[in-house]
Scaffold this active site. Structure first.
Site, PDB file in Angstrom:
ATOM      1  CG  ASN A 265      -9.523  -1.417   1.539  1.00 25.69           C
ATOM      2  OD1 ASN A 265      -9.121  -2.549   1.789  1.00 25.69           O
ATOM      3  ND2 ASN A 265      -9.380  -0.407   2.388  1.00 25.69           N
ATOM      4  CD  GLU A 266     -10.118  -1.931   6.129  1.00 28.59           C
ATOM      5  OE1 GLU A 266     -10.114  -0.780   6.637  1.00 28.59           O
ATOM      6  OE2 GLU A 266      -9.328  -2.832   6.486  1.00 28.59           O
TER       7      GLU A 266
ATOM      8  CD  GLU B 181      -6.176  -4.312   4.486  1.00 29.05           C
ATOM      9  OE1 GLU B 181      -6.057  -3.926   5.678  1.00 29.05           O
ATOM     10  OE2 GLU B 181      -6.569  -3.569   3.570  1.00 29.05           O
TER      11      GLU B 181
ATOM     12  CE1 TYR C 163      -3.518  -5.635   9.225  1.00 35.09           C
ATOM     13  CE2 TYR C 163      -5.798  -4.906   9.111  1.00 35.09           C
ATOM     14  CZ  TYR C 163      -4.544  -5.014   8.535  1.00 35.09           C
ATOM     15  OH  TYR C 163      -4.309  -4.515   7.284  1.00 35.09           O
TER      16      TYR C 163
ATOM     17  CD  GLU D 299      -2.908   1.085   2.400  1.00 34.58           C
ATOM     18  OE1 GLU D 299      -3.775   1.972   2.469  1.00 34.58           O
ATOM     19  OE2 GLU D 299      -2.847   0.113   3.179  1.00 34.58           O
TER      20      GLU D 299
ATOM     21  CD  GLN E 204       0.375  -2.218   3.908  1.00 36.64           C
ATOM     22  OE1 GLN E 204       1.200  -1.572   3.278  1.00 36.64           O
ATOM     23  NE2 GLN E 204      -0.788  -1.719   4.266  1.00 36.64           N
TER      24      GLN E 204
END
Length: 519
Positions: free
Chosen positions: A196-197, A321, A264, A49, A370
């Site tokens: 995204n999101e 992610e 996460y 990203e 990432q």
């Protein structure tokens, strides 16, 4: 290659904790005669990203840099990614994707529009790394691009034209513009994320509203020639099962190929104080491990919803992610998300990859967050210096599972609890059979104190040869630094023994092991 014996238990040191390793046992059965699903290589995907020092000062140094590079991208990182068979690379975000306007990143670099990266640090983006640079990098790597389109602040027209610009081989304004910018032939780009999101940084939408927006965007993101798009729905945040229900119910199966999932691993469960990447006690270590195991529950429950609408498992679950998220390193920009990477992160990575293997029927792709200098990175850079983190070495050791047949396992191991009363298993494992008929078994021992003697039956397979590799260290918070970049690497491991279809192995405390069984 260095060889470590591990026939005697290593000492574990964590802060003020210093304990000689004790002994435990577990039973494992690998059903070599019941493999059905392929472990997609795309489970080993990555994510770059426009965030902090991931692209600029990470991957991208420019063609005129004194740092060796290929078309402006660091040669050392390119070579290291080839070594782990990188299958796909997600770009340009993340949250950044929904404020990125792709036409700002094409044409002569000196005339490209600058922008403010409002999500990550408020820094100025000069757009010198854009569509051509990214897709050229993917060609050099031999990897599949995975592009995330702008739904939050973009338009249907903008995304439609991006697909056309990249993939159309005919006469059109966008295809001609691509040619003017130096690329005659179209690129092949299969994977496209539609936002995204979108429940958060991608527009703060409701599930129902986004489902309608997705249908509009997907309609005008077209297949050109033989480039068939694999369209990924912006899926739920962690345990938002209502979001998944709406995505499966309100978006026709023919309009989607995959649904994303983001989750996460936080040591504390508190986004405002996530904990240090290197300074943590025993309790914080184990809360990290239980948080990692939560991925199995998430995939199980989201898969059950998907099964209601897609019994034939045509729609992939795309965990694009995942990884650890700690407080940034002291003295660094809070918006850059720069953190160190210890043996704890290697254990978290091994747990996740084993979970993905065991859900190979539904999980088509996963992307760790990432690639460079951000969150659970595979690489850290400092000027001309580059190091591979412990997480990189897990990907290197586990690459043998890519495109192999997942073998069902039965595992009997101790169930332990963290300080919050949450349960986790001492041992985590997966197994696969490669195209040559050989078996690989990956095992994670997340216990800080106990080695584990594993008795393993291999049903339907007699091995003639066994070998193994291990990732471990003296302390759980050990990490690779620029002064000592090989503190944690992959070693040969001689703790596994085979006799016919009976495998015995002693897995050291806090270690990740892969065992190869050859006919």
């Amino acid at each position: 290659m260095r060889i470590h014996s591990y026939l005697l238990a290593a000492a574990v040191s964590l802060g003020t904790l210093s304990t000689a390793a004790a002994q435990s046992s577990a039973e494992l059965t690998v059903n070599a005669d019941k493999g059905e699903y392929t472990i997609s290589k795309h489970i080993y995907g990555h994510f770059a990203e426009h965030l902090g020092r991931c692209i600029y000062d990470g991957l991208w140094v420019g063609e005129n840099s004194s740092i060796p590079n290929i078309n402006g991208v660091r040669t050392d990182i390119i070579e290291a990614l080839k070594d782990i068979n990188i299958p796909n690379l997600r770009w340009p975000g993340g949250c950044f994707a929904d404020e990125y306007h792709w036409m700002d990143g094409i044409g002569p670099r000196e005339s490209r529009a600058k922008m403010i990266n409002t999500h990550w640090g408020g820094v100025v983006e000069d757009n010198s790394f854009g569509t051509h640079e990214f897709l050229n990098l993917c060609e050099v790597l031999g990897t599949e691009p995975y592009i995330c389109g702008n739904v939050g602040s973009g338009s249907v027209e903008e995304m439609s034209k991006w697909v056309e610009y990249i993939t159309f081989d005919g006469e059109s304004p966008m295809a001609n513009l691509r040619r003017e910018n130096g690329r005659e032939e179209p690129w092949r780009v299969k994977y496209w994320g539609v936002g995204n999101e979108n429940w958060g940084c991608g527009g703060n939408m409701t599930a129902e509203y986004y489902a309608g927006e997705y249908r509009r965007y997907a309609t005008y993101s077209r297949n050109y020639g033989d480039n068939k798009l694999y369209k990924v729905v912006g899926g739920p945040n962690s345990g938002d099962y209502h979001w998944m229900e709406v995505m499966m119910k309100d978006i026709p199966t023919g309009q989607k190929n995959g649904v994303s999932l983001h989750n996460y691993t936080l040591p504390t469960g508190n986004w405002n104080k996530k904990g240090s990447s290197t300074e943590f006690d025993e309790n914080e270590y184990y809360t990290t491990i239980t948080s990692a195991f939560y991925m199995d529950e998430l995939i199980t429950k989201h898969s059950a919803i998907m099964d209601k609408y897609d019994r034939n498992k045509r729609i992939g679950l795309i965990v694009d992610e995942w990884g650890t998220w700690y407080d940034v390193e002291p003295g660094t920009n809070p918006g850059f998300l720069y953190q160190q990477n210890t043996l704890r992160d290697a254990i978290v990575a091994g747990i996740h990859l084993n979970i993905f293997h065991n859900h190979a029927d539904r999980v088509h792709m996963a992307n760790i967050a990432q690639l460079v200098n951000v969150l659970q990175a595979l690489f850290l850079t400092d000027g001309e210096k580059m190091l591979k983190t412990p997480t990189y070495h897990v990907f290197d050791m586990f690459k043998v599972h890519q495109e192999a047949t997942m073998l069902p396992i039965y595992l009997k191991t101790e169930h332990l609890k963290d300080v919050k009363g949450r349960e986790y298993t001492q041992i985590n494992a997966s197994a696969s059979m490669d195209k040559d008929g050989n078996i690989n078994i990956s095992i994670v021992n997340s216990d800080l104190k106990n080695d584990v003697d594993i008795s393993c039956a291999i049903n339907g397979f007699n091995a003639k040869k066994v070998s193994a590799k291990i990732i471990t260290s003296e302390k759980i918070n050990d990490y690779n630094s620029f002064e000592n970049p090989e503190k944690i690497v992959v070693y040969d491991f001689d703790g596994a023994k085979i006799k016919g279809n009976k495998l015995s192995v002693k897995i050291p405390a806090m270690s990740v092991v892969t065992i190869a069984l050859n006919k």
